[in-house]
Write a protein that holds these residues in place. Structure first.
Motif, PDB file in Angstrom:
ATOM      1  N   LEU B  91     -19.868  -5.747  14.736  1.00  0.00           N
ATOM      2  CA  LEU B  91     -20.692  -7.101  14.397  1.00  0.00           C
ATOM      3  C   LEU B  91     -19.698  -8.181  13.988  1.00  0.00           C
ATOM      4  O   LEU B  91     -18.573  -7.845  13.517  1.00  0.00           O
ATOM      5  N   PHE B  92     -20.026  -9.352  14.356  1.00  0.00           N
ATOM      6  CA  PHE B  92     -19.130 -10.525  13.995  1.00  0.00           C
ATOM      7  C   PHE B  92     -19.462 -10.756  12.392  1.00  0.00           C
ATOM      8  O   PHE B  92     -20.647 -11.375  12.270  1.00  0.00           O
ATOM      9  N   PRO B  93     -18.406 -10.721  11.869  1.00  0.00           N
ATOM     10  CA  PRO B  93     -18.592 -10.699  10.239  1.00  0.00           C
ATOM     11  C   PRO B  93     -18.883 -12.217   9.641  1.00  0.00           C
ATOM     12  O   PRO B  93     -19.570 -12.334   8.602  1.00  0.00           O
ATOM     13  N   HIS B  94     -18.603 -13.326  10.457  1.00  0.00           N
ATOM     14  CA  HIS B  94     -18.752 -14.576  10.077  1.00  0.00           C
ATOM     15  C   HIS B  94     -20.001 -15.293  10.588  1.00  0.00           C
ATOM     16  O   HIS B  94     -20.241 -16.394  10.422  1.00  0.00           O
ATOM     17  N   LYS B  95     -20.844 -14.363  11.025  1.00  0.00           N
ATOM     18  CA  LYS B  95     -22.262 -14.788  11.547  1.00  0.00           C
ATOM     19  C   LYS B  95     -23.531 -13.949  11.113  1.00  0.00           C
ATOM     20  O   LYS B  95     -23.144 -12.787  10.931  1.00  0.00           O
ATOM     21  N   TYR B 136     -25.815 -11.421   5.975  1.00  0.00           N
ATOM     22  CA  TYR B 136     -24.425 -11.163   6.643  1.00  0.00           C
ATOM     23  C   TYR B 136     -24.077  -9.793   6.937  1.00  0.00           C
ATOM     24  O   TYR B 136     -24.445  -9.047   5.965  1.00  0.00           O
ATOM     25  N   ASN B 138     -21.620  -7.862   6.164  1.00  0.00           N
ATOM     26  CA  ASN B 138     -21.224  -7.062   4.937  1.00  0.00           C
ATOM     27  C   ASN B 138     -22.150  -6.413   4.146  1.00  0.00           C
ATOM     28  O   ASN B 138     -22.000  -5.921   3.294  1.00  0.00           O
ATOM     29  N   GLU B 139     -23.717  -7.158   4.194  1.00  0.00           N
ATOM     30  CA  GLU B 139     -24.599  -6.771   3.466  1.00  0.00           C
ATOM     31  C   GLU B 139     -25.281  -5.630   3.984  1.00  0.00           C
ATOM     32  O   GLU B 139     -26.438  -5.356   3.098  1.00  0.00           O
TER      33      GLU B 139
END
Lengths: 231, 249
Positions: B91-95, B136, B138-139
């Motif tokens: 997944l794109f971590p900044h989105k 996000y 990472n959660e």
């Protein structure tokens, strides 16, 4: 002693705001653009014309990292007027001191920062490239929308270091007749015979400048970080 | 989808040897085999993340000869018509979750943001992640992240969904949440190619099984025969036995 400080402080600060800070900010701005372009060229796939560009980029980074900044300033400001080529450049390249300073500081910062950015782009996991490609994005789209936002976050702390170095390095511009803070402090010291006081004072002002500027940078870092998250 | 006699070489390693494979639409094709056998390489050839050195590839009107240079236009077209789900989600971590899902539709299909968001919410509901739109990556837990990745792939409305060991990084409970989603997609006749080590799931979901070993197709047929005790191929019987831990002692 207070009188001397009171007398010289405004002159030093004026020089700081007129030359030191603009030199650092403008050079860092151009340096970052140069760095990004250089990093992208060096990371590009190898074929045809790109090989030449890659070689040039590599040569540029090597040149500016392996020679002293002071010498670079001397070559650009004192040396280039003697670069005379018949027909093309009969009078050499004569630059204003400030322009010579901006050019040299930008190129120097760009060389270092390009390595930072290159490393940061490489540090983004290759799975991110694949994931972007898999939804049909072009390489350029993946680069701008997926890779660079993540690379910037990785690169911000080391870039911030480069910026602080740059602020202090602008003191070298004194040697090419720019009336920046350090040059002014030398002139005052020569007139009032207080070198210890003057140079300590100017050192303190540099410390205040870098502290404030890196504070701003820190704030921008956070904001940029959150902007990346929102977009 | 059809691959004909494709070959792939990494350095000195010949990872795919004359692989010929037909992948029917509207069906679930499951690729199994030991690690390093070339299953993932075949899967990645299907959306050209890997380009074999030789062979033919027919898909949805595209005819590709791997010995020729493939235009980037054709590459992008094929990737647009396939969706890929990776083992480690990517997944794109900044989105946010929603922005991950609408990235393809808005950037590649040039769909409006509003329309794309509606589509995304629909897909996130389908994979049971509707409440996580603004979160996000990472959660998320692994199972949640993988379900979002499936929604992201589906958002391109792909003809085929390609899944590269989608549950290998998950513990059994989270794996189940992903497998349920895949079963649901199978019932909707979404064409899928699945690489997995989970034999129980393969048996349940597969319309067709392909067994790969050392870059060659050793079995290509229905699941009943593949899992049957009478499978004449001892190598396959041993493989299944070791994957299902039938005769540990």
């Amino acid at each position: 002693m207070w009188e001397i400080i009171q007398e010289s402080l405004p002159q030093l600060l004026a020089a700081g705001f007129k030359y030191t800070i603009p030199l650092a900010l403008i050079s860092f701005f151009f340096g970052l653009i140069i760095a990004l372009v250089t990093a992208l060229i060096r990371l590009s796939r190898q074929h045809g014309l790109f090989m030449l560009l890659k070689w040039l980029a590599q040569f540029y980074v090597w040149l500016f990292r392996s020679t002293p900044l002071l010498v670079q300033l001397f070559i650009v400001f004192f040396g280039l007027p003697y670069l005379r080529i018949k027909g093309v450049l009969p009078h050499g390249i004569k630059l204003e001191p400030f322009t010579a300073g901006i050019i040299t500081f930008s190129l120097n910062t760009g060389a270092y920062a390009s390595e930072t950015i290159r490393a940061a782009i490489s540090a983004v996991p290759s799975g991110q490239w694949e994931a972007g490609a898999a939804i049909g994005m072009t390489r350029l789209q993946v680069l701008w929308r997926i890779i660079i936002p993540q690379a910037l976050r990785i690169a911000l702390p080391p870039l911030s270091n480069s910026f602080i170095s740059l602020v202090k390095d602008t003191s070298l511009a004194a040697s090419i007749t720019i009336m920046e803070m350090f040059e002014v402090s030398q002139q005052i010291a020569a007139a009032n015979y207080q070198p210890l006081l003057m140079y300590t004072l100017v050192a303190l002002i540099y410390a205040v400048f870098t502290t404030v500027l890196s504070g701003i940078q820190h704030y921008l870092e956070k904001r940029l970080g959150s902007q990346i998250r929102v977009s | 989808m059809k691959l004909t006699q494709i070959n792939k070489v990494y350095g000195k390693k010949h990872v795919l040897k004359d692989v010929t494979l037909e992948i029917p639409a509207g069906k679930i094709t499951v690729m199994v085999g030991p690690s390093g056998s070339g299953k993932s390489t075949i899967l990645r050839s299907l959306n050209l993340l890997v380009t074999p050195e030789s062979g033919q590839y027919d898909f949805n009107g595209h005819q590709i000869d791997f010995s020729q240079k493939i235009s980037s236009k054709e590459k992008l077209a094929i990737r647009r018509e396939t969706g890929m789900v990776f083992q480690d989600y990517n997944l794109f971590p900044h989105k946010t979750v929603l922005n991950n899902v609408i990235e393809g539709p808005t950037q590649v299909l040039k769909m409006g943001r509003k329309q794309a968001s509606e589509l995304a919410r629909e897909l996130l509901t389908k994979v049971g992640m509707a409440d996580y739109s603004d979160v996000y990556p990472n959660e998320l837990s692994g199972g949640q992240a993988q379900r979002v990745a499936i929604a992201r792939a589906l958002a391109m409305k792909p003809q085929y969904l390609l899944l590269d060991e989608p549950t290998s990084a998950l513990d059994p409970e989270l794996e189940l949440s992903v497998l349920k989603v895949l079963l649901r997609l199978a019932r909707e006749k979404q064409s899928m190619v699945l690489v997995t080590h989970n034999m129980a799931f393969a048996k349940q979901i597969a319309d067709k099984i392909v067994f790969i070993e050392e870059g060659q197709v050793l079995y290509d047929g229905g699941p009943e025969e593949f899992f049957s005790q009478n499978n004449p191929n001892d190598r396959i019987k041993n493989f299944i036995a070791s994957m299902t831990m039938e005769n540990l002692s």
